[in-house]
Design a protein around this motif. Structure first.
Motif, PDB file in Angstrom:
ATOM      1  N   GLU A 107       0.814  -1.214   0.000  1.00 12.48           N
ATOM      2  CA  GLU A 107       0.000   0.000   0.000  1.00 12.48           C
ATOM      3  C   GLU A 107       0.849   1.265   0.000  1.00 12.48           C
ATOM      4  O   GLU A 107       0.320   2.368  -0.216  1.00 12.48           O
ATOM      5  CB  GLU A 107      -0.939   0.009   1.207  1.00 12.48           C
ATOM      6  N   LEU A 108       2.152   1.126   0.261  1.00  7.01           N
ATOM      7  CA  LEU A 108       3.026   2.292   0.357  1.00  7.01           C
ATOM      8  C   LEU A 108       4.012   2.400  -0.802  1.00  7.01           C
ATOM      9  O   LEU A 108       4.748   3.384  -0.883  1.00  7.01           O
ATOM     10  CB  LEU A 108       3.816   2.248   1.674  1.00  7.01           C
ATOM     11  N   CYS A 109       4.035   1.424  -1.694  1.00  9.28           N
ATOM     12  CA  CYS A 109       5.016   1.417  -2.774  1.00  9.28           C
ATOM     13  C   CYS A 109       4.907   2.673  -3.621  1.00  9.28           C
ATOM     14  O   CYS A 109       3.816   3.051  -4.073  1.00  9.28           O
ATOM     15  CB  CYS A 109       4.815   0.180  -3.640  1.00  9.28           C
ATOM     16  N   ASP A 110       6.061   3.343  -3.825  1.00  5.77           N
ATOM     17  CA  ASP A 110       6.152   4.545  -4.652  1.00  5.77           C
ATOM     18  C   ASP A 110       5.234   5.661  -4.155  1.00  5.77           C
ATOM     19  O   ASP A 110       4.775   6.497  -4.945  1.00  5.77           O
ATOM     20  CB  ASP A 110       5.861   4.226  -6.122  1.00  5.77           C
ATOM     21  N   ARG A 111       4.992   5.695  -2.850  1.00  7.84           N
ATOM     22  CA  ARG A 111       4.163   6.750  -2.262  1.00  7.84           C
ATOM     23  C   ARG A 111       4.923   7.462  -1.152  1.00  7.84           C
ATOM     24  O   ARG A 111       5.881   6.913  -0.589  1.00  7.84           O
ATOM     25  CB  ARG A 111       2.860   6.172  -1.700  1.00  7.84           C
ATOM     26  N   HIS A 112       4.468   8.676  -0.842  1.00  3.38           N
ATOM     27  CA  HIS A 112       5.000   9.458   0.270  1.00  3.38           C
ATOM     28  C   HIS A 112       3.798   9.865   1.114  1.00  3.38           C
ATOM     29  O   HIS A 112       3.000  10.715   0.699  1.00  3.38           O
ATOM     30  CB  HIS A 112       5.773  10.671  -0.243  1.00  3.38           C
ATOM     31  N   VAL A 113       3.655   9.232   2.266  1.00  2.00           N
ATOM     32  CA  VAL A 113       2.414   9.315   3.036  1.00  2.00           C
ATOM     33  C   VAL A 113       2.667  10.023   4.369  1.00  2.00           C
ATOM     34  O   VAL A 113       3.578   9.638   5.118  1.00  2.00           O
ATOM     35  CB  VAL A 113       1.855   7.895   3.310  1.00  2.00           C
ATOM     36  N   PRO A 114       1.879  11.053   4.698  1.00  2.00           N
ATOM     37  CA  PRO A 114       2.005  11.666   6.023  1.00  2.00           C
ATOM     38  C   PRO A 114       1.812  10.606   7.105  1.00  2.00           C
ATOM     39  O   PRO A 114       0.887   9.786   7.026  1.00  2.00           O
ATOM     40  CB  PRO A 114       0.865  12.697   6.046  1.00  2.00           C
ATOM     41  N   LEU A 115       2.685  10.615   8.101  1.00  2.00           N
ATOM     42  CA  LEU A 115       2.582   9.606   9.160  1.00  2.00           C
ATOM     43  C   LEU A 115       1.237   9.690   9.865  1.00  2.00           C
ATOM     44  O   LEU A 115       0.699   8.668  10.300  1.00  2.00           O
ATOM     45  CB  LEU A 115       3.723   9.784  10.169  1.00  2.00           C
ATOM     46  N   GLU A 116       0.670  10.888   9.963  1.00  2.00           N
ATOM     47  CA  GLU A 116      -0.618  11.034  10.638  1.00  2.00           C
ATOM     48  C   GLU A 116      -1.725  10.282   9.901  1.00  2.00           C
ATOM     49  O   GLU A 116      -2.719   9.894  10.518  1.00  2.00           O
ATOM     50  CB  GLU A 116      -0.983  12.506  10.790  1.00  2.00           C
ATOM     51  N   ASP A 117      -1.557  10.043   8.590  1.00  2.00           N
ATOM     52  CA  ASP A 117      -2.558   9.262   7.857  1.00  2.00           C
ATOM     53  C   ASP A 117      -2.539   7.799   8.285  1.00  2.00           C
ATOM     54  O   ASP A 117      -3.542   7.089   8.116  1.00  2.00           O
ATOM     55  CB  ASP A 117      -2.299   9.346   6.349  1.00  2.00           C
ATOM     56  N   LEU A 118      -1.400   7.344   8.799  1.00  2.00           N
ATOM     57  CA  LEU A 118      -1.273   5.956   9.240  1.00  2.00           C
ATOM     58  C   LEU A 118      -1.508   5.812  10.741  1.00  2.00           C
ATOM     59  O   LEU A 118      -2.111   4.837  11.183  1.00  2.00           O
ATOM     60  CB  LEU A 118       0.121   5.415   8.892  1.00  2.00           C
ATOM     61  N   TRP A 119      -1.005   6.760  11.523  1.00  2.00           N
ATOM     62  CA  TRP A 119      -1.020   6.639  12.976  1.00  2.00           C
ATOM     63  C   TRP A 119      -1.931   7.633  13.684  1.00  2.00           C
ATOM     64  O   TRP A 119      -2.055   7.582  14.900  1.00  2.00           O
ATOM     65  CB  TRP A 119       0.412   6.805  13.524  1.00  2.00           C
ATOM     66  N   GLY A 120      -2.539   8.546  12.944  1.00  2.00           N
ATOM     67  CA  GLY A 120      -3.433   9.512  13.570  1.00  2.00           C
ATOM     68  C   GLY A 120      -2.720  10.392  14.581  1.00  2.00           C
ATOM     69  O   GLY A 120      -1.591  10.833  14.373  1.00  2.00           O
ATOM     70  N   GLU A 121      -3.380  10.627  15.716  1.00  2.05           N
ATOM     71  CA  GLU A 121      -2.840  11.516  16.744  1.00  2.05           C
ATOM     72  C   GLU A 121      -1.531  10.996  17.327  1.00  2.05           C
ATOM     73  O   GLU A 121      -0.712  11.770  17.827  1.00  2.05           O
ATOM     74  CB  GLU A 121      -3.876  11.684  17.864  1.00  2.05           C
ATOM     75  N   ARG A 122      -1.336   9.704  17.251  1.00  2.00           N
ATOM     76  CA  ARG A 122      -0.091   9.104  17.742  1.00  2.00           C
ATOM     77  C   ARG A 122       1.124   9.723  17.060  1.00  2.00           C
ATOM     78  O   ARG A 122       2.178   9.900  17.682  1.00  2.00           O
ATOM     79  CB  ARG A 122      -0.134   7.603  17.497  1.00  2.00           C
ATOM     80  N   ALA A 123       0.996  10.078  15.764  1.00  4.37           N
ATOM     81  CA  ALA A 123       2.112  10.676  15.027  1.00  4.37           C
ATOM     82  C   ALA A 123       2.475  12.039  15.590  1.00  4.37           C
ATOM     83  O   ALA A 123       3.656  12.355  15.790  1.00  4.37           O
ATOM     84  CB  ALA A 123       1.755  10.797  13.549  1.00  4.37           C
ATOM     85  N   ALA A 124       1.488  12.883  15.869  1.00  2.00           N
ATOM     86  CA  ALA A 124       1.748  14.213  16.416  1.00  2.00           C
ATOM     87  C   ALA A 124       2.348  14.127  17.810  1.00  2.00           C
ATOM     88  O   ALA A 124       3.261  14.891  18.156  1.00  2.00           O
ATOM     89  CB  ALA A 124       0.449  15.022  16.439  1.00  2.00           C
ATOM     90  N   CYS A 125       1.859  13.208  18.623  1.00  2.00           N
ATOM     91  CA  CYS A 125       2.395  13.044  19.987  1.00  2.00           C
ATOM     92  C   CYS A 125       3.860  12.614  19.944  1.00  2.00           C
ATOM     93  O   CYS A 125       4.684  13.103  20.727  1.00  2.00           O
ATOM     94  CB  CYS A 125       1.562  12.028  20.755  1.00  2.00           C
TER      95      CYS A 125
END
Length: 277
Positions: A107-125
């Protein structure tokens, strides 16, 4: 420019090549071409709450991510923004190690994905904890604990795919997919599905990227015999190497110039394309 690396202990060392940290001011810094390596990366920008990536040297708009971005396994080059004030920390995963991110790597091949899209609020914390950390060593410890937590919730890389990766890494210039697939005992379709989910790309594409990586390492070491490099890496001839290199790396083998003190898969782009803010 300060650049530090740290390799975590077991069990994370089977998933992660290294944690890394960089800080400094580089007023003359240019955009960087990141060549494909077939593995995922996670980057946190601690200086400002944005990270921009570009699909090519001609891309003038780019993709913006807040705070942290996951670079999925790449099968061709992409471009990193020219940050003058550098304060970043990140994770360089081993092939298949990006499964710690919690999604199939296909699902991530050749993509650049904001971590918050995967981990939600956990990424900001997590980013806030890294910003508040007193030193790089403390940041590495924070990342280590967070990814150990992910490991407890992660389905490990399938044994057949771990075996295939070892075979590819042992001899990417000579390894052939079909003999490796037969040794796993799986059908061609099932093996391709397992490999794509576990590594992020098909076996054929991964083998192609690893062959390119072998050439890049040879060029970065100062070797200039392109005909010999091509044959040892498994290309038909130098013309085949030139074609593949241009398609995947966005430049020619003769023009490739690694950045001093950096990963050989990074090189500076001579001219910056104007960026729309």
């Amino acid at each position: 420019m300060q650049l530090l690396r740290y390799r975590p202990a077991s069990p994370l060392d089977t998933f992660i090549d290294c944690f890394w940290y960089s800080r400094g001011y580089a007023p003359q810094r240019r955009r960087e071409r990141a060549l494909p390596g077939g593995r995922a990366d996670l980057t946190f920008n601690l200086h400002e709450d944005r990270i921009r990536t570009f699909t090519s040297a001609e891309d003038k708009l780019g993709l913006m991510a807040r705070g942290a971005v996951v670079h999925g396994p790449q099968s061709r080059y992409f471009v990193l923004d020219a940050r003058r004030h550098v304060h970043v920390v990140g994770v360089h995963f081993l092939p298949g190690g990006g499964s710690l991110l919690g999604v199939p790597l296909s699902e991530l091949c050749d993509r650049h994905v904001p971590l918050e899209d995967l981990w939600g609020e956990r990424a900001a914390c997590l980013r806030e904890q890294l910003i508040e950390a007193a030193a790089p060593r403390a940041m590495f410890a924070i990342l280590e604990q967070e990814l150990l937590r992910s490991l407890r919730q992660t389905t490990l890389v399938h044994p057949a795919i771990s075996f295939a990766l070892r075979r590819f890494d042992a001899g990417p210039m000579t390894a052939r997919i079909e003999p490796i697939r037969r040794q796993t005992g799986y059908s061609e379709r099932r093996f391709a599905t397992l490999f794509s989910d576990g590594v992020g790309m098909t076996p054929k594409r991964y083998a192609r990227v690893q062959r390119l990586s072998r050439v890049v390492r040879d060029l970065a070491s100062g070797r200039a015999d392109l005909a010999g490099i091509a044959l040892q890496a498994g290309y038909y001839d130098q013309a085949h190497l030139n074609h593949d290199f241009r398609e995947l790396a966005g430049t020619s083998p003769g023009n490739y110039t690694p950045m001093p003190g950096r990963n050989s898969l990074h090189e500076s782009i001579e001219s910056d394309a104007p960026v729309k803010r």
